[in-house]
Design a protein around this motif. Structure first.
Motif, short mmCIF file in Angstrom:
data_model
loop_
_atom_site.label_atom_id
_atom_site.label_comp_id
_atom_site.label_asym_id
_atom_site.label_seq_id
_atom_site.Cartn_x
_atom_site.Cartn_y
_atom_site.Cartn_z
N LEU A 74 0.85 -1.19 0.00
CA LEU A 74 0.00 0.00 0.00
C LEU A 74 0.89 1.24 0.00
N LEU A 75 0.40 2.30 -0.61
CA LEU A 75 1.10 3.58 -0.63
C LEU A 75 0.30 4.59 0.18
N THR A 76 0.99 5.33 1.05
CA THR A 76 0.34 6.37 1.83
C THR A 76 1.35 7.48 2.11
N ALA A 77 0.98 8.43 2.95
CA ALA A 77 1.90 9.50 3.35
C ALA A 77 2.62 9.09 4.63
N ALA A 78 3.89 9.48 4.74
CA ALA A 78 4.68 9.11 5.91
C ALA A 78 4.08 9.67 7.19
N HIS A 79 3.51 10.87 7.13
CA HIS A 79 3.00 11.48 8.37
C HIS A 79 1.87 10.67 8.99
N CYS A 80 1.22 9.82 8.19
CA CYS A 80 0.11 9.02 8.69
C CYS A 80 0.57 7.95 9.69
N LEU A 81 1.86 7.66 9.72
CA LEU A 81 2.38 6.58 10.54
C LEU A 81 3.07 7.10 11.80
N TYR A 82 2.82 8.38 12.11
CA TYR A 82 3.37 8.98 13.32
C TYR A 82 2.25 9.34 14.29
N ARG A 83 2.55 9.25 15.58
CA ARG A 83 1.66 9.72 16.64
C ARG A 83 2.51 10.40 17.70
N ASP A 84 2.19 11.64 17.98
CA ASP A 84 2.96 12.41 18.98
C ASP A 84 4.45 12.42 18.67
N GLY A 85 4.78 12.53 17.39
CA GLY A 85 6.17 12.62 16.99
C GLY A 85 6.92 11.31 16.94
N LYS A 86 6.23 10.19 17.21
CA LYS A 86 6.88 8.89 17.20
C LYS A 86 6.20 7.96 16.20
N LEU A 87 6.99 7.07 15.62
CA LEU A 87 6.41 6.08 14.71
C LEU A 87 5.49 5.14 15.46
N ILE A 88 4.40 4.78 14.81
CA ILE A 88 3.41 3.87 15.39
C ILE A 88 3.84 2.44 15.15
N ASP A 89 3.72 1.59 16.15
CA ASP A 89 4.07 0.18 15.98
C ASP A 89 3.14 -0.45 14.94
N SER A 90 3.72 -1.24 14.06
CA SER A 90 2.94 -1.83 12.95
C SER A 90 1.80 -2.72 13.44
N SER A 91 1.91 -3.25 14.65
CA SER A 91 0.85 -4.11 15.19
C SER A 91 -0.44 -3.35 15.43
N ARG A 92 -0.36 -2.03 15.52
CA ARG A 92 -1.55 -1.21 15.76
C ARG A 92 -2.20 -0.74 14.47
N ILE A 93 -1.56 -1.00 13.34
CA ILE A 93 -2.02 -0.48 12.06
C ILE A 93 -2.72 -1.56 11.25
N SER A 94 -3.83 -1.20 10.62
CA SER A 94 -4.53 -2.11 9.72
C SER A 94 -5.11 -1.28 8.58
N ALA A 95 -5.74 -1.95 7.64
CA ALA A 95 -6.36 -1.25 6.51
C ALA A 95 -7.63 -1.96 6.10
N ARG A 96 -8.67 -1.19 5.85
CA ARG A 96 -9.89 -1.77 5.29
C ARG A 96 -9.83 -1.63 3.77
N VAL A 97 -9.95 -2.74 3.08
CA VAL A 97 -9.90 -2.77 1.62
C VAL A 97 -11.23 -3.28 1.08
N GLY A 98 -11.55 -2.89 -0.15
CA GLY A 98 -12.71 -3.46 -0.81
C GLY A 98 -14.04 -2.92 -0.37
N SER A 99 -14.06 -1.78 0.27
CA SER A 99 -15.34 -1.21 0.71
C SER A 99 -15.30 0.31 0.66
N PRO A 100 -16.37 0.95 0.14
CA PRO A 100 -16.46 2.40 0.20
C PRO A 100 -16.85 2.88 1.60
#
Length: 264
Positions: A74-100
């Motif tokens: 997936l392609l996104t913006a880098a700033h989307c993966l930060y919280r309070d100036g720190k990178l977010i652990d990948s275990s907390r990130i998911s994506a919904r695909v295939g639905s409007p």
């Protein structure tokens, strides 16, 4: 917008901004006077109109847009993966695909890892590629979208560029469905007037009517031209829907890095 929203930027990065900028982020724990919802203006997209678009989620709450660029990337913006100036652990990130619908339908897929552009700094080089745990299966509502190549010319001034997302609406009412709008390609002069650090090799601007355009929650989504990703939603200048054009990362300027990520 009431106040300029400069989400989770470190102080040393903020001093590099030459104008009041509003990052297109909607992160849990980030509050502003701006209501959260969907793209300003436009209309609800048909169920199969944006099969490449994903709702990027942190702790299962929508934060940004993203695009499917391969069965596992997936392609996104880098700033989307930060919280309070720190990178977010990948275990907390998911994506919904295939639905409007950002709340239901399609599939919620887990993230294995992500790669931030090595030269990312505040709003510069604002790209990230996400790797999924398992490869996607293609359907009418789940499809990859091609990236614009380095050798492809930019559109002519005034050309219509499609942008879709779940960001803020002008009336402040949150929409569960993705919305789509056509913005127009702006000249370098117009872009420089709004954003003095504009570099045509790595960014471009899209003009819009007042109270239209991208806003909080649309960051990381795609600007699409000729069925390819021309750019990634980066930020707005001033307030959402202001007289200034919206600023996008030009993906053609990062072709080598993006191809490396696709092959990784």
């Amino acid at each position: 917008m009431g106040r300029h929203l400069l989400c989770a930027l470190d102080n040393d990065k903020m001093i590099k901004l030459t104008t009041a900028l509003c990052l297109l982020m909607l992160l849990a724990g980030v509050h502003s006077e701006t209501p959260q919802g969907r793209i300003l203006g436009g209309e609800e997209a048909a169920n199969d109109a944006t099969p490449y678009a994903v709702s990027l989620r942190v702790d299962n709450a929508h934060v940004c847009g993203g695009s499917i660029i391969s069965a596992s990337k997936l392609l996104t913006a880098a700033h989307c993966l930060y919280r309070d100036g720190k990178l977010i652990d990948s275990s907390r990130i998911s994506a919904r695909v295939g639905s409007p619908n950002q709340y239901a339908g399609g599939h919620v897929v887990n993230i294995a890892s992500y790669s931030i552009h090595p030269d990312y700094d505040a709003l510069i080089n604002n790209l990230a590629v996400i790797t999924l745990n398992t490869a996607l299966e293609w359907t009418d509502r789940i499809k990859a979208i091609e990236l614009t190549g380095a050798d492809e010319a930019l559109p002519a001034e005034g050309a219509e560029i499609s942008v879709a997302g779940w960001g803020t609406t002008v009336d402040g009412v949150s929409s569960f469905r993705i919305r789509k709008i056509n913005l127009t390609f702006a000249s370098d002069a117009v872009c420089l007037d709004a954003y003095s650090d504009h570099d045509a090799s790595s960014s471009f601007c899209l003009a819009h009517a007042l109270k239209e355009g991208t806003c909080n929650g649309d960051g990381g989504g795609a600007a699409v031209y000729n069925d390819k990703i021309l750019g990634v939603v980066n930020f707005v200048v001033g307030a959402c829907g202001s007289r200034y054009p919206d600023v996008f990362v030009r993906v053609a300027g990062y072709s080598d890095w993006l191809q490396e990520q696709l092959l990784a």
